[in-house]
Design a protein around this motif. Structure first.
Motif, short mmCIF file in Angstrom:
data_model
loop_
_atom_site.label_atom_id
_atom_site.label_comp_id
_atom_site.label_asym_id
_atom_site.label_seq_id
_atom_site.Cartn_x
_atom_site.Cartn_y
_atom_site.Cartn_z
N UNK A 55 127.70 75.74 112.10
CA UNK A 55 127.87 76.85 111.17
C UNK A 55 127.45 76.40 109.77
N UNK A 56 126.76 77.27 109.07
CA UNK A 56 126.35 76.98 107.70
C UNK A 56 127.25 77.75 106.75
N UNK A 57 128.30 77.08 106.32
CA UNK A 57 129.25 77.71 105.41
C UNK A 57 128.78 77.59 103.98
N UNK A 58 128.91 78.66 103.24
CA UNK A 58 128.70 78.64 101.80
C UNK A 58 129.61 79.71 101.21
N UNK A 59 130.88 79.36 101.12
CA UNK A 59 131.90 80.29 100.66
C UNK A 59 132.13 80.07 99.17
N UNK A 60 131.84 81.08 98.38
CA UNK A 60 132.06 81.03 96.94
C UNK A 60 133.00 82.17 96.58
N UNK A 61 134.18 81.82 96.07
CA UNK A 61 135.21 82.82 95.82
C UNK A 61 135.91 82.56 94.50
N UNK A 62 136.36 83.62 93.89
CA UNK A 62 137.30 83.55 92.77
C UNK A 62 138.68 83.75 93.37
N UNK A 63 139.54 82.76 93.26
CA UNK A 63 140.80 82.79 94.00
C UNK A 63 141.97 82.51 93.06
N UNK A 64 143.14 82.98 93.46
CA UNK A 64 144.39 82.63 92.80
C UNK A 64 145.24 81.88 93.80
N UNK A 65 146.30 81.21 93.35
CA UNK A 65 147.18 80.52 94.31
C UNK A 65 147.76 81.47 95.36
N UNK A 66 147.94 82.73 95.01
CA UNK A 66 148.53 83.70 95.93
C UNK A 66 147.51 84.31 96.89
N UNK A 67 146.25 84.35 96.48
CA UNK A 67 145.24 85.02 97.30
C UNK A 67 144.39 84.08 98.13
N UNK A 68 144.36 82.80 97.77
CA UNK A 68 143.39 81.87 98.36
C UNK A 68 143.49 81.79 99.88
N UNK A 69 144.68 81.62 100.41
CA UNK A 69 144.84 81.43 101.85
C UNK A 69 144.28 82.62 102.63
N UNK A 70 144.66 83.83 102.23
CA UNK A 70 144.21 85.02 102.95
C UNK A 70 142.70 85.21 102.80
N UNK A 71 142.16 84.98 101.61
CA UNK A 71 140.72 85.12 101.41
C UNK A 71 139.95 84.18 102.33
N UNK A 72 140.42 82.96 102.44
CA UNK A 72 139.70 81.97 103.24
C UNK A 72 139.89 82.20 104.74
N UNK A 73 141.09 82.59 105.15
CA UNK A 73 141.31 82.87 106.57
C UNK A 73 140.36 83.93 107.08
N UNK A 74 140.10 84.94 106.27
CA UNK A 74 139.18 86.00 106.68
C UNK A 74 137.75 85.49 106.82
N UNK A 75 137.41 84.47 106.04
CA UNK A 75 136.05 83.90 106.09
C UNK A 75 135.90 82.88 107.22
N UNK A 76 137.02 82.29 107.63
CA UNK A 76 136.99 81.19 108.60
C UNK A 76 137.57 81.58 109.95
N UNK A 77 137.72 82.85 110.20
CA UNK A 77 138.47 83.32 111.38
C UNK A 77 137.86 82.88 112.71
N UNK A 78 136.60 82.49 112.72
CA UNK A 78 135.95 82.08 113.97
C UNK A 78 136.27 80.63 114.35
N UNK A 79 137.01 79.92 113.52
CA UNK A 79 137.19 78.49 113.73
C UNK A 79 138.66 78.14 113.94
N UNK A 80 138.89 77.12 114.77
CA UNK A 80 140.26 76.69 115.09
C UNK A 80 140.98 76.15 113.86
N UNK A 81 140.22 75.66 112.90
CA UNK A 81 140.83 75.06 111.71
C UNK A 81 141.18 76.09 110.65
#
Length: 211
Positions: A55-81
């Motif tokens: 996979x060629x990941x290139x995730x660029x996001x503006x995140x807060x401590x409260x939003x980061x986990x959910x934002x990234x889970x949606x981008x990484x949902x295809x992976x066990x990690x």
């Protein structure tokens, strides 16, 4: 950025202290603070599966401590990690924002098959968080070993003769790299580079910047 200025010339310094609070040392007369840590083996295994998927990941996001986990889970949902990686990054976002009094951070999570910045250089920003989850990690130089007039030559052979004592982070380590944009550090930003990838190696790199 509101930072403490120091009269002493900044020098690079790492530590064997395994507590994340060591990152606060970036406010002292140092241009790098490293939190050495080892990731759980099960987590590493899941990360290896991500890289093996090509996979060629290139995730660029503006995140807060409260939003980061959910934002990234949606981008990484295809992976066990996805869950563990997202939660780990959210923790680092929280630490980064707390340390520098920010509500948000600029985040980049990317897979690399070649060096992003192969020549030694200085970042013209106040500070950057860097961690290599998998693969060869960032290299840097003690300030006393830098011939800054050689920066930007773009000639790798020049670099070999211009610098000695190359230091290297380890996978999993979290570092704050002070740049030339830090108040009082205009001429002493940390000199660093991306390592040469080993043959066939892929890396998973996270960076965070103040925004």
């Amino acid at each position: 950025m509101n930072v403490d200025t120091v009269n002493k010339r900044p020098t690079a310094a790492s530590t064997t202290n395994v507590q994340p609070s060591v990152l606060a040392n970036i406010y002292q007369s140092t241009n790098i603070a490293i939190w050495p840590r080892k990731l759980p083996l099960a987590f590493i295994s899941d990360l290896e599966q991500l890289l093996a998927s090509e996979a060629n990941l290139s995730i660029v996001e503006r995140v807060s401590p409260h939003s980061a986990a959910d934002q990234l889970k949606s981008k990484l949902s295809d992976f066990a990690c996805a869950e563990e990686l997202s939660e780990d990054i959210a923790l680092l976002v929280d630490m980064f924002c707390c340390l520098f009094g920010r509500q948000e951070a600029g985040l980049r999570l990317t897979t690399l098959s070649k060096p992003m910045c192969p020549n030694f250089h200085v970042d013209h920003i106040p500070v950057r968080l860097v961690t290599t989850y998998l693969g060869t990690a960032t290299q840097w130089l003690e300030d006393d070993n830098v011939k800054r007039e050689r920066l930007g030559t773009g000639n790798p052979s020049d670099e070999v003769f211009a610098y000695t004592d190359i230091q290297q982070m380890q996978p999993g380590d979290v570092a704050l790299l002070k740049g030339s944009g830090w108040e009082g550090n205009e001429h002493h930003g940390l000199v660093h580079r991306s390592p040469q990838n080993r043959q066939g190696e892929r890396r998973l790199l996270l960076t965070q910047d103040c925004i």
